[in-house]
Write a protein that holds these residues in place. Structure first.
Motif, PDB file in Angstrom:
ATOM      1  N   GLY A 274       0.822  -1.193   0.000  1.00  0.00           N
ATOM      2  CA  GLY A 274       0.000   0.000   0.000  1.00  0.00           C
ATOM      3  C   GLY A 274       0.859   1.245   0.000  1.00  0.00           C
ATOM      4  N   CYS A 275       0.228   2.383   0.223  1.00  0.00           N
ATOM      5  CA  CYS A 275       0.939   3.644   0.403  1.00  0.00           C
ATOM      6  C   CYS A 275       1.040   3.881   1.902  1.00  0.00           C
ATOM      7  CB  CYS A 275       0.207   4.780  -0.294  1.00  0.00           C
ATOM      8  SG  CYS A 275       0.271   4.660  -2.093  1.00  0.00           S
ATOM      9  N   MET A 276       2.238   3.713   2.435  1.00  0.00           N
ATOM     10  CA  MET A 276       2.433   3.748   3.876  1.00  0.00           C
ATOM     11  C   MET A 276       2.493   5.191   4.377  1.00  0.00           C
ATOM     12  SD  MET A 276       2.433   0.557   4.610  1.00  0.00           S
ATOM     13  CE  MET A 276       2.386  -0.893   3.544  1.00  0.00           C
ATOM     14  N   LYS A 277       1.932   5.397   5.537  1.00  0.00           N
ATOM     15  CA  LYS A 277       1.943   6.720   6.161  1.00  0.00           C
ATOM     16  C   LYS A 277       2.118   6.538   7.666  1.00  0.00           C
ATOM     17  CE  LYS A 277      -3.057   7.030   6.931  1.00  0.00           C
ATOM     18  NZ  LYS A 277      -4.267   7.859   6.781  1.00  0.00           N
ATOM     19  N   SER A 278       2.375   7.649   8.342  1.00  0.00           N
ATOM     20  CA  SER A 278       2.474   7.646   9.794  1.00  0.00           C
ATOM     21  C   SER A 278       1.887   8.962  10.288  1.00  0.00           C
ATOM     22  CB  SER A 278       3.934   7.487  10.239  1.00  0.00           C
ATOM     23  OG  SER A 278       4.030   7.491  11.637  1.00  0.00           O
ATOM     24  N   GLY A 279       0.571   9.057  10.202  1.00  0.00           N
ATOM     25  CA  GLY A 279      -0.099  10.312  10.526  1.00  0.00           C
ATOM     26  C   GLY A 279      -0.249  10.538  12.012  1.00  0.00           C
ATOM     27  N   GLN A 280      -0.701  11.723  12.334  1.00  0.00           N
ATOM     28  CA  GLN A 280      -0.889  12.107  13.728  1.00  0.00           C
ATOM     29  C   GLN A 280      -2.103  11.413  14.326  1.00  0.00           C
ATOM     30  OE1 GLN A 280      -1.357  16.311  14.291  1.00  0.00           O
ATOM     31  NE2 GLN A 280      -1.469  16.176  16.523  1.00  0.00           N
ATOM     32  N   VAL A 281      -1.961  10.998  15.571  1.00  0.00           N
ATOM     33  CA  VAL A 281      -3.087  10.426  16.310  1.00  0.00           C
ATOM     34  C   VAL A 281      -3.955  11.583  16.792  1.00  0.00           C
ATOM     35  CG1 VAL A 281      -3.779   9.035  18.290  1.00  0.00           C
ATOM     36  CG2 VAL A 281      -1.675   8.481  17.043  1.00  0.00           C
ATOM     37  N   LEU A 282      -5.188  11.618  16.341  1.00  0.00           N
ATOM     38  CA  LEU A 282      -6.090  12.730  16.682  1.00  0.00           C
ATOM     39  C   LEU A 282      -6.732  12.453  18.037  1.00  0.00           C
ATOM     40  CD1 LEU A 282      -7.707  13.354  13.182  1.00  0.00           C
ATOM     41  CD2 LEU A 282      -5.733  14.491  14.223  1.00  0.00           C
ATOM     42  N   THR A 283      -6.446  13.317  18.987  1.00  0.00           N
ATOM     43  CA  THR A 283      -6.920  13.123  20.357  1.00  0.00           C
ATOM     44  C   THR A 283      -8.133  13.980  20.692  1.00  0.00           C
ATOM     45  OG1 THR A 283      -5.375  14.818  21.147  1.00  0.00           O
ATOM     46  CG2 THR A 283      -4.588  12.538  21.099  1.00  0.00           C
ATOM     47  N   ASP A 284      -8.600  14.784  19.729  1.00  0.00           N
ATOM     48  CA  ASP A 284      -9.757  15.654  19.952  1.00  0.00           C
ATOM     49  C   ASP A 284     -10.973  15.045  19.262  1.00  0.00           C
ATOM     50  OD1 ASP A 284     -11.682  17.687  20.100  1.00  0.00           O
ATOM     51  OD2 ASP A 284     -10.166  19.277  19.944  1.00  0.00           O
ATOM     52  N   SER A 285     -12.031  14.838  20.013  1.00  0.00           N
ATOM     53  CA  SER A 285     -13.205  14.142  19.479  1.00  0.00           C
ATOM     54  C   SER A 285     -13.946  14.924  18.403  1.00  0.00           C
ATOM     55  CB  SER A 285     -14.179  13.826  20.624  1.00  0.00           C
ATOM     56  OG  SER A 285     -14.590  15.023  21.260  1.00  0.00           O
ATOM     57  N   PHE A 297      -1.037   4.719  22.183  1.00  0.00           N
ATOM     58  CA  PHE A 297       0.074   5.019  21.287  1.00  0.00           C
ATOM     59  C   PHE A 297       1.154   5.857  21.965  1.00  0.00           C
ATOM     60  CE2 PHE A 297      -3.603   4.083  18.686  1.00  0.00           C
ATOM     61  CZ  PHE A 297      -3.077   3.186  17.781  1.00  0.00           C
ATOM     62  N   GLY A 298       1.078   6.003  23.273  1.00  0.00           N
ATOM     63  CA  GLY A 298       2.140   6.678  24.014  1.00  0.00           C
ATOM     64  C   GLY A 298       1.852   8.141  24.255  1.00  0.00           C
ATOM     65  N   ASP A 299       2.861   8.832  24.740  1.00  0.00           N
ATOM     66  CA  ASP A 299       2.737  10.238  25.091  1.00  0.00           C
ATOM     67  C   ASP A 299       3.373  11.117  24.017  1.00  0.00           C
ATOM     68  OD1 ASP A 299       1.554   9.572  27.558  1.00  0.00           O
ATOM     69  OD2 ASP A 299       3.546   9.223  28.438  1.00  0.00           O
ATOM     70  N   ALA A 300       2.839  12.314  23.870  1.00  0.00           N
ATOM     71  CA  ALA A 300       3.382  13.272  22.902  1.00  0.00           C
ATOM     72  C   ALA A 300       4.745  13.751  23.369  1.00  0.00           C
ATOM     73  CB  ALA A 300       2.423  14.448  22.745  1.00  0.00           C
ATOM     74  N   LEU A 301       5.702  13.794  22.454  1.00  0.00           N
ATOM     75  CA  LEU A 301       7.049  14.260  22.780  1.00  0.00           C
ATOM     76  C   LEU A 301       7.288  15.692  22.325  1.00  0.00           C
ATOM     77  CD1 LEU A 301       9.089  11.045  21.847  1.00  0.00           C
ATOM     78  CD2 LEU A 301       8.268  11.770  24.093  1.00  0.00           C
ATOM     79  N   GLY A 302       6.308  16.294  21.709  1.00  0.00           N
ATOM     80  CA  GLY A 302       6.466  17.654  21.235  1.00  0.00           C
ATOM     81  C   GLY A 302       5.147  18.211  20.747  1.00  0.00           C
ATOM     82  N   PRO A 303       5.173  19.386  20.141  1.00  0.00           N
ATOM     83  CA  PRO A 303       3.930  20.029  19.683  1.00  0.00           C
ATOM     84  C   PRO A 303       3.226  19.257  18.575  1.00  0.00           C
ATOM     85  CG  PRO A 303       5.874  21.213  18.890  1.00  0.00           C
ATOM     86  CD  PRO A 303       6.350  20.218  19.893  1.00  0.00           C
ATOM     87  N   GLN A 304       3.950  18.360  17.893  1.00  0.00           N
ATOM     88  CA  GLN A 304       3.331  17.596  16.808  1.00  0.00           C
ATOM     89  C   GLN A 304       2.419  16.484  17.320  1.00  0.00           C
ATOM     90  OE1 GLN A 304       3.565  18.529  13.643  1.00  0.00           O
ATOM     91  NE2 GLN A 304       4.877  20.216  14.336  1.00  0.00           N
ATOM     92  N   GLY A 305       2.448  16.219  18.629  1.00  0.00           N
ATOM     93  CA  GLY A 305       1.571  15.201  19.194  1.00  0.00           C
ATOM     94  C   GLY A 305       2.127  13.792  18.994  1.00  0.00           C
ATOM     95  N   ILE A 306       1.206  12.825  18.981  1.00  0.00           N
ATOM     96  CA  ILE A 306       1.576  11.425  18.864  1.00  0.00           C
ATOM     97  C   ILE A 306       1.391  10.966  17.417  1.00  0.00           C
ATOM     98  CG2 ILE A 306       1.196   9.125  19.837  1.00  0.00           C
ATOM     99  CD1 ILE A 306      -0.491  10.556  22.026  1.00  0.00           C
ATOM    100  N   ASN A 307       2.290  10.161  16.941  1.00  0.00           N
ATOM    101  CA  ASN A 307       2.156   9.599  15.591  1.00  0.00           C
ATOM    102  C   ASN A 307       1.770   8.124  15.656  1.00  0.00           C
ATOM    103  OD1 ASN A 307       2.711  11.943  14.269  1.00  0.00           O
ATOM    104  ND2 ASN A 307       4.584  11.226  13.289  1.00  0.00           N
ATOM    105  N   TYR A 308       0.963   7.704  14.679  1.00  0.00           N
ATOM    106  CA  TYR A 308       0.671   6.288  14.519  1.00  0.00           C
ATOM    107  C   TYR A 308       1.914   5.552  14.022  1.00  0.00           C
ATOM    108  CZ  TYR A 308      -4.424   6.996  14.793  1.00  0.00           C
ATOM    109  OH  TYR A 308      -5.697   7.290  15.210  1.00  0.00           O
ATOM    110  N   MET A 309       1.914   4.226  14.177  1.00  0.00           N
ATOM    111  CA  MET A 309       2.957   3.422  13.549  1.00  0.00           C
ATOM    112  C   MET A 309       2.716   3.445  12.029  1.00  0.00           C
ATOM    113  SD  MET A 309       0.252   1.686  14.690  1.00  0.00           S
ATOM    114  CE  MET A 309      -1.081   1.006  13.720  1.00  0.00           C
ATOM    115  N   ARG A 310       3.711   3.040  11.281  1.00  0.00           N
ATOM    116  CA  ARG A 310       3.585   3.029   9.824  1.00  0.00           C
ATOM    117  C   ARG A 310       2.489   2.058   9.400  1.00  0.00           C
ATOM    118  NH1 ARG A 310       5.891   6.933   7.031  1.00  0.00           N
ATOM    119  NH2 ARG A 310       7.841   6.612   8.201  1.00  0.00           N
ATOM    120  N   HIS A 311       1.595   2.510   8.534  1.00  0.00           N
ATOM    121  CA  HIS A 311       0.507   1.659   8.045  1.00  0.00           C
ATOM    122  C   HIS A 311       0.032   2.181   6.694  1.00  0.00           C
ATOM    123  CE1 HIS A 311      -1.572   4.998  10.040  1.00  0.00           C
ATOM    124  NE2 HIS A 311      -2.583   4.766   9.225  1.00  0.00           N
ATOM    125  N   ALA A 312      -0.649   1.316   5.954  1.00  0.00           N
ATOM    126  CA  ALA A 312      -1.124   1.679   4.620  1.00  0.00           C
ATOM    127  C   ALA A 312      -2.393   2.521   4.714  1.00  0.00           C
ATOM    128  CB  ALA A 312      -1.402   0.424   3.797  1.00  0.00           C
TER     129      ALA A 312
END
Length: 425
Positions: A274-285, A297-312
């Motif tokens: 597939g086309c792999m991506k690692s987008g931001q985990v959206l924490t706002d409903s 998916f863990g804790d945010a390490l910076g202003p970019q928030g948390i990222n998902y693992m690589r997936h299609a």
């Protein structure tokens, strides 16, 4: 009382009550006595002559006056004459039963080991005869690929657009299947009883013969991860193939190019394409793709928030057969996230799977269409990241397919492309 015994219709022995004699096991069987009984405490004893090994018919008749004869209740009966002692024969039968049971258990273990084969380096040529042929081997399936198009009950317009473009219909459907390419729409069921959309779906399925219904899945966006699990399980149960693809009903495919692409990779195993991506985990409903379990998916390490693992990306991706089988066989213990593409990516994390990141599986611009100068550069799938599919698919999918995918070497720029020129990340 006189007793007469006939074997295979011939009088074999005759005796009177109370005359002790060795009793044949078959006679004891008529009376419900165990083998080894020497004589009866009450009744009769009768000995049969030596008989050839094999199956014989025994009939026993009794008379009080030697003129009127009455047949025993259990007569006639079939019995097997054997040189083995009755007790030894019974012991052998029990031993045979145990051996058969153990063989069945061993066969089941070898079958399970064969199923696990794609996930480990297994020595070849070991095990009982025939096991090697049952081991998963890439490239030996009946079909090349099964393409399951995820669609909803109310998406008839989109299905008709696909049938006018890349989705084969009528005799074309059968012709592609003869080439090992199976294409079907996959739909769940309605949460409402007697839903007219569900009835219309069944009518459509009968008309075109290109729809697989999954009545165990409620067709809602919230159940998309569950539907995806059932999609792979259902496709595996219906067709044997080397690849299983899930695509959405708002993307366009070049079926010929995809077939060539997968044929070249048919001998490889454990692929996640597939086309792999690692987008931001959206924490706002408030966001469409909000992830309720973002804490996993863990804790945010910076202003970019948390990222998902690589997936299609969810618009179009494929799994080789062993990977799809893993999902189907372990669906009951695989955790499902809010987004189905994230769920599939998470299921891949602990497996020896090769992630194949190929932008040809997510062409998204007129520029990419114009670059189709050789077979290896043909776009396989067209979708747009902004809309997680083709934006305004009801009006734009068909012209995009005609200009980019139907005749890839003649691809031209359409004004419709300029509305959403995007690039994949």
């Amino acid at each position: 009382m006189q007793v007469a015994a006939y074997v295979n219709g011939i009088l074999a022995a005759q005796g009177g009550a109370g005359q002790a004699a060795p009793v044949h096991a078959a006679v004891l069987g008529l009376c419900g006595l165990s083998p080894g009984t020497k004589h009866f405490s009450n009744g009769f004893s009768i000995a049969l002559p030596r008989l050839p090994t094999g199956v014989h018919e025994l009939r026993v008749l009794a008379s009080l006056d030697n003129s009127t004869w009455q047949e025993a209740n259990a007569s006639p009966m079939l019995f097997e004459e054997s040189t083995a002692h009755p007790d030894a024969k019974a012991a052998l039968a029990r031993k045979d039963a145990i051996i058969l049971q153990r063989n069945a258990q061993l066969a089941a273990l070898w079958a399970e080991r064969a199923e696990m084969g794609p996930w480990q380096d297994r020595p070849r040529g070991k095990g009982p005869e025939g096991v090697a042929s049952a081991v998963e081997k890439p490239g030996n399936a009946t079909n090349l690929v099964v393409i399951a198009v995820n669609t909803g009950l109310g998406s008839r317009d989109r299905r008709d657009i696909l049938r006018r473009t890349w989705f084969p219909k009528g005799t074309e459907l059968a012709a592609w299947e003869a080439r090992g390419v199976v294409v079907r729409f996959v739909v769940g069921t309605s949460v409402q009883a007697n839903d007219p959309l569900a009835e219309a779906m069944r009518t459509e399925a009968r008309e075109f013969g290109d729809v697989v219904e999954m009545p165990e899945v409620i067709d809602t966006y919230g159940d998309l991860s569950l539907k995806t699990q059932h999609l792979f399980t259902t496709m595996l149960s219906l067709w044997d193939a080397d690849f299983y693809f899930k695509v959405d009903d708002d993307v366009a495919l070049n079926l010929e190019a995809l077939s060539d692409y997968l044929t070249a990779r048919r001998m490889k195993k454990n692929l996640y394409l597939g086309c792999m991506k690692s987008g931001q985990v959206l924490t706002d409903s408030k966001w469409k793709w909000y992830e309720p379990e973002h804490w996993r998916f863990g804790d945010a390490l910076g202003p970019q928030g948390i990222n998902y693992m690589r997936h299609a990306t969810g618009q179009a991706y494929g799994l080789s057969r062993p990977v799809a089988q893993y999902i189907a066989r372990n669906a009951h213990i695989l955790h499902r996230y809010a987004n189905e593409d994230v769920s599939v990516g998470a299921w891949m994390l602990g497996l020896e799977v090769e992630l194949v990141h190929d932008l040809l599986l997510c062409c998204s611009s007129a520029a990419q269409c114009r670059e189709q100068t050789t077979p290896e550069k043909r776009c396989l799938v067209f979708s747009e990241v902004t809309c997680a599919g083709i934006c305004q698919a009801e009006t734009r999918l068909e012209p995009i397919w005609k200009s980019c995918l139907e005749k890839p070497y003649e691809a031209v720029t359409l004004a419709t492309f300029d509305q959403t020129e995007t690039s994949t990340a």
